[in-house]
Design a protein around this motif. Structure first.
Motif, PDB file in Angstrom:
ATOM      1  N   MET A 166       0.843  -1.181   0.000  1.00 21.71           N
ATOM      2  CA  MET A 166       0.000   0.000   0.000  1.00 21.71           C
ATOM      3  C   MET A 166       0.882   1.235   0.000  1.00 21.71           C
ATOM      4  SD  MET A 166      -1.256   0.076   3.984  1.00 21.71           S
ATOM      5  CE  MET A 166      -1.874  -1.587   3.876  1.00 21.71           C
ATOM      6  N   PRO A 167       0.424   2.315  -0.608  1.00 21.35           N
ATOM      7  CA  PRO A 167       1.200   3.554  -0.554  1.00 21.35           C
ATOM      8  C   PRO A 167       1.424   3.983   0.896  1.00 21.35           C
ATOM      9  CG  PRO A 167      -0.508   3.709  -2.218  1.00 21.35           C
ATOM     10  CD  PRO A 167      -0.766   2.452  -1.454  1.00 21.35           C
ATOM     11  N   LEU A 168       2.575   4.579   1.139  1.00 17.86           N
ATOM     12  CA  LEU A 168       2.956   4.978   2.495  1.00 17.86           C
ATOM     13  C   LEU A 168       3.134   6.485   2.566  1.00 17.86           C
ATOM     14  CD1 LEU A 168       4.009   4.346   5.399  1.00 17.86           C
ATOM     15  CD2 LEU A 168       6.287   4.097   4.383  1.00 17.86           C
ATOM     16  N   ILE A 169       2.517   7.103   3.572  1.00 13.29           N
ATOM     17  CA  ILE A 169       2.737   8.513   3.873  1.00 13.29           C
ATOM     18  C   ILE A 169       3.556   8.579   5.152  1.00 13.29           C
ATOM     19  CG2 ILE A 169       1.694  10.742   4.424  1.00 13.29           C
ATOM     20  CD1 ILE A 169      -0.823   9.826   2.966  1.00 13.29           C
ATOM     21  N   VAL A 170       4.724   9.171   5.081  1.00 14.92           N
ATOM     22  CA  VAL A 170       5.592   9.324   6.250  1.00 14.92           C
ATOM     23  C   VAL A 170       5.434  10.744   6.771  1.00 14.92           C
ATOM     24  CG1 VAL A 170       7.967   9.260   7.110  1.00 14.92           C
ATOM     25  CG2 VAL A 170       7.238   7.638   5.344  1.00 14.92           C
ATOM     26  N   MET A 171       4.905  10.883   7.980  1.00 15.29           N
ATOM     27  CA  MET A 171       4.829  12.186   8.617  1.00 15.29           C
ATOM     28  C   MET A 171       6.183  12.499   9.237  1.00 15.29           C
ATOM     29  SD  MET A 171       1.668  12.660   7.883  1.00 15.29           S
ATOM     30  CE  MET A 171       1.469  14.281   8.651  1.00 15.29           C
ATOM     31  N   CYS A 172       6.515  13.795   9.295  1.00 17.43           N
ATOM     32  CA  CYS A 172       7.822  14.183   9.816  1.00 17.43           C
ATOM     33  C   CYS A 172       7.716  15.585  10.403  1.00 17.43           C
ATOM     34  CB  CYS A 172       8.850  14.145   8.682  1.00 17.43           C
ATOM     35  SG  CYS A 172      10.528  14.598   9.166  1.00 17.43           S
ATOM     36  N   GLY A 173       8.428  15.827  11.498  1.00 14.94           N
ATOM     37  CA  GLY A 173       8.412  17.158  12.084  1.00 14.94           C
ATOM     38  C   GLY A 173       8.844  17.146  13.531  1.00 14.94           C
ATOM     39  N   TYR A 174       9.012  18.337  14.080  1.00 16.52           N
ATOM     40  CA  TYR A 174       9.346  18.476  15.495  1.00 16.52           C
ATOM     41  C   TYR A 174       8.267  17.809  16.362  1.00 16.52           C
ATOM     42  CZ  TYR A 174      12.846  22.174  14.563  1.00 16.52           C
ATOM     43  OH  TYR A 174      13.935  22.891  14.155  1.00 16.52           O
ATOM     44  N   PRO A 175       8.583  17.526  17.626  1.00 13.73           N
ATOM     45  CA  PRO A 175       7.526  17.126  18.555  1.00 13.73           C
ATOM     46  C   PRO A 175       6.462  18.229  18.604  1.00 13.73           C
ATOM     47  CG  PRO A 175       9.704  16.848  19.549  1.00 13.73           C
ATOM     48  CD  PRO A 175       9.911  17.606  18.285  1.00 13.73           C
TER      49      PRO A 175
ATOM     50  N   ILE B 236      -3.789   2.489   2.194  1.00 11.45           N
ATOM     51  CA  ILE B 236      -2.792   3.523   2.468  1.00 11.45           C
ATOM     52  C   ILE B 236      -2.391   3.436   3.933  1.00 11.45           C
ATOM     53  CG2 ILE B 236      -2.423   6.030   2.698  1.00 11.45           C
ATOM     54  CD1 ILE B 236      -4.257   6.385   0.268  1.00 11.45           C
ATOM     55  N   VAL B 237      -1.095   3.510   4.189  1.00  9.04           N
ATOM     56  CA  VAL B 237      -0.580   3.549   5.557  1.00  9.04           C
ATOM     57  C   VAL B 237      -0.004   4.933   5.819  1.00  9.04           C
ATOM     58  CG1 VAL B 237       1.199   2.684   7.117  1.00  9.04           C
ATOM     59  CG2 VAL B 237      -0.075   1.096   5.712  1.00  9.04           C
ATOM     60  N   ILE B 238      -0.329   5.498   6.973  1.00 10.63           N
ATOM     61  CA  ILE B 238       0.259   6.765   7.409  1.00 10.63           C
ATOM     62  C   ILE B 238       1.089   6.487   8.656  1.00 10.63           C
ATOM     63  CG2 ILE B 238      -0.183   9.126   8.202  1.00 10.63           C
ATOM     64  CD1 ILE B 238      -2.881   9.009   6.784  1.00 10.63           C
ATOM     65  N   LEU B 239       2.376   6.760   8.580  1.00 15.15           N
ATOM     66  CA  LEU B 239       3.259   6.566   9.737  1.00 15.15           C
ATOM     67  C   LEU B 239       3.357   7.886  10.487  1.00 15.15           C
ATOM     68  CD1 LEU B 239       5.139   4.957  11.491  1.00 15.15           C
ATOM     69  CD2 LEU B 239       6.986   5.380   9.866  1.00 15.15           C
ATOM     70  N   ASP B 240       2.646   7.970  11.609  1.00 13.19           N
ATOM     71  CA  ASP B 240       2.555   9.194  12.393  1.00 13.19           C
ATOM     72  C   ASP B 240       3.530   9.132  13.562  1.00 13.19           C
ATOM     73  OD1 ASP B 240       1.790  11.515  13.680  1.00 13.19           O
ATOM     74  OD2 ASP B 240       0.011  10.614  14.604  1.00 13.19           O
ATOM     75  N   SER B 241       4.753   9.581  13.297  1.00 17.35           N
ATOM     76  CA  SER B 241       5.784   9.615  14.329  1.00 17.35           C
ATOM     77  C   SER B 241       6.744  10.747  13.983  1.00 17.35           C
ATOM     78  CB  SER B 241       6.509   8.269  14.400  1.00 17.35           C
ATOM     79  OG  SER B 241       7.405   8.219  15.490  1.00 17.35           O
ATOM     80  N   LEU B 242       7.766  10.949  14.815  1.00 19.27           N
ATOM     81  CA  LEU B 242       8.721  12.030  14.545  1.00 19.27           C
ATOM     82  C   LEU B 242       9.468  11.797  13.238  1.00 19.27           C
ATOM     83  CD1 LEU B 242      10.304  12.471  18.101  1.00 19.27           C
ATOM     84  CD2 LEU B 242       8.609  13.950  17.022  1.00 19.27           C
ATOM     85  N   ASN B 243       9.924  10.557  13.029  1.00 17.87           N
ATOM     86  CA  ASN B 243      10.672  10.200  11.811  1.00 17.87           C
ATOM     87  C   ASN B 243      11.758  11.236  11.516  1.00 17.87           C
ATOM     88  OD1 ASN B 243       8.994   7.887  11.336  1.00 17.87           O
ATOM     89  ND2 ASN B 243       7.420   9.273  10.584  1.00 17.87           N
ATOM     90  N   TYR B 244      12.490  11.596  12.565  1.00 16.90           N
ATOM     91  CA  TYR B 244      13.429  12.718  12.483  1.00 16.90           C
ATOM     92  C   TYR B 244      14.848  12.313  12.081  1.00 16.90           C
ATOM     93  CZ  TYR B 244      15.393  11.342  17.044  1.00 16.90           C
ATOM     94  OH  TYR B 244      16.002  10.654  18.071  1.00 16.90           O
ATOM     95  N   ILE B 245      15.089  10.999  11.923  1.00 19.66           N
ATOM     96  CA  ILE B 245      16.424  10.517  11.578  1.00 19.66           C
ATOM     97  C   ILE B 245      16.443  10.130  10.103  1.00 19.66           C
ATOM     98  CG2 ILE B 245      18.164   8.752  12.034  1.00 19.66           C
ATOM     99  CD1 ILE B 245      16.986   8.542  14.879  1.00 19.66           C
ATOM    100  N   LYS B 246      17.340  10.728   9.339  1.00 18.89           N
ATOM    101  CA  LYS B 246      17.332  10.471   7.891  1.00 18.89           C
ATOM    102  C   LYS B 246      17.644   9.010   7.578  1.00 18.89           C
ATOM    103  CE  LYS B 246      22.103  12.088   7.103  1.00 18.89           C
ATOM    104  NZ  LYS B 246      22.948  13.069   6.380  1.00 18.89           N
ATOM    105  N   GLY B 247      18.486   8.380   8.386  1.00 17.62           N
ATOM    106  CA  GLY B 247      18.788   6.972   8.169  1.00 17.62           C
ATOM    107  C   GLY B 247      17.551   6.091   8.322  1.00 17.62           C
ATOM    108  N   TYR B 248      16.675   6.462   9.254  1.00 20.44           N
ATOM    109  CA  TYR B 248      15.428   5.709   9.452  1.00 20.44           C
ATOM    110  C   TYR B 248      14.489   5.925   8.271  1.00 20.44           C
ATOM    111  CZ  TYR B 248      11.191   4.024  11.805  1.00 20.44           C
ATOM    112  OH  TYR B 248      10.036   3.339  12.151  1.00 20.44           O
TER     113      TYR B 248
END
Length: 275
Positions: free
Chosen positions: A1-10, A75-87
């Motif tokens: 399924m398409p993935l939406i990665v959320m990203c941002g400060y806390p 569709i999956v939405i990953l709702d987390s900080l996701n603040y590390i580029k390696g991740y």
């Protein structure tokens, strides 16, 4: 399924935006939507983000949950900080393997705005100020020039989400093609394992020896590899051996028919792991 990665400060509005996206896709009847996030793990954020091992475990759990839900329909939405580029790169490899598109939604806020939103929350839902400041300091902003951060949608606090553009990026764009490091293939021969062991061991010794005369920023080249390792810091042999074991384990599950690519694959793996 398409993935939406959320990203941002806390406390930058990621969860609100994730819910808006979920409502849009479900109301338009396009796809079923699954939100995967920290909230579903029932963990204390201050406890998690004050302990690097617990934080790694949470990231691994979220990635595993995304991987379980990946298919070509929903569709999956990953709702987390996701603040590390390696991740984020690991997530990109995941969707390449699943052969499905993805995009990144970056909720761009100032340190002051996010801090204000944090302190306005109920006490049980707040980040402590020390943890909040540390996460902001460690944050690695997405860059659309990186294929794992693209397509990138940067959203300010007063913006309306570009729903149609996000929908097009997910549903009308072809999935990135799998490559040799992500495409599962049958293990063709014992020669692959022999070359994998031999080449990675030789590269480990070359890195260790090169550090004796190198300084951070130097590039290390290897026979048979077109790419180079960038030394950003001193690396001891124990860490190098651990990375080698991880690479070998991954390569056994995702072998390449072309053993001539092993050196380049190991260089790419080390560069991602050491930055």
């Amino acid at each position: 399924m398409p993935l939406i990665v959320m990203c941002g400060y806390p406390c930058s509005g990621k969860t609100q935006r994730a819910e808006e996206l979920k409502g849009y896709f479900e109301n338009s009847g396009q796809r079923k939507v699954h939100i995967v996030g920290d909230g579903g793990l029932d963990v204390d954020r201050n406890t998690v983000y004050s302990d690097s091992q617990k934080e790694k475990h949470v990231r691994a759990s979220l990635k595993a949950e995304v991987e379980r839900k990946v298919n070509k329909d929903d569709i999956v939405i990953l709702d987390s900080l996701n603040y590390i580029k390696g991740y984020r790169y690991e997530l990109f490899c995941l969707i390449k393997h699943a052969q499905t598109p993805h995009c990144l939604v970056y909720c761009l806020t100032s340190h002051e705005q996010s801090s204000s939103w944090n302190t306005s929350r109920d006490a049980a839902e707040q980040y402590s100020q020390d943890i909040f400041d540390a996460l902001v300091q460690r944050f690695e902003a997405p860059d659309s020039r990186n294929r794992w951060d693209s397509p990138l949608f940067t959203i300010l606090k007063d913006d309306t989400l570009p729903f149609e553009e996000i929908s097009d990026a997910l549903l009308k764009r072809k999935a990135p093609p799998p490559n040799q490091s992500t495409q599962s293939q049958p293990l063709s021969s014992s020669n692959f394992l022999y070359e994998l062991d031999k080449i990675t061991q030789e590269m480990l010794m070359a890195i260790f020896d090169a550090q004796k005369t190198s300084v951070p920023g130097d590039l290390i080249s290897f026979p048979g590899a077109t790419e180079k390792i960038e030394l950003t810091r001193s690396i001891n042999m124990a860490e190098l051996r651990k990375l080698r074991r991880q690479f070998i384990s991954y390569s056994k599950m995702h072998p390449t028919e072309n053993t001539g690519q092993i050196a380049n694959m190991f260089v790419q793996y080390l560069n991602k792991s050491l930055h």
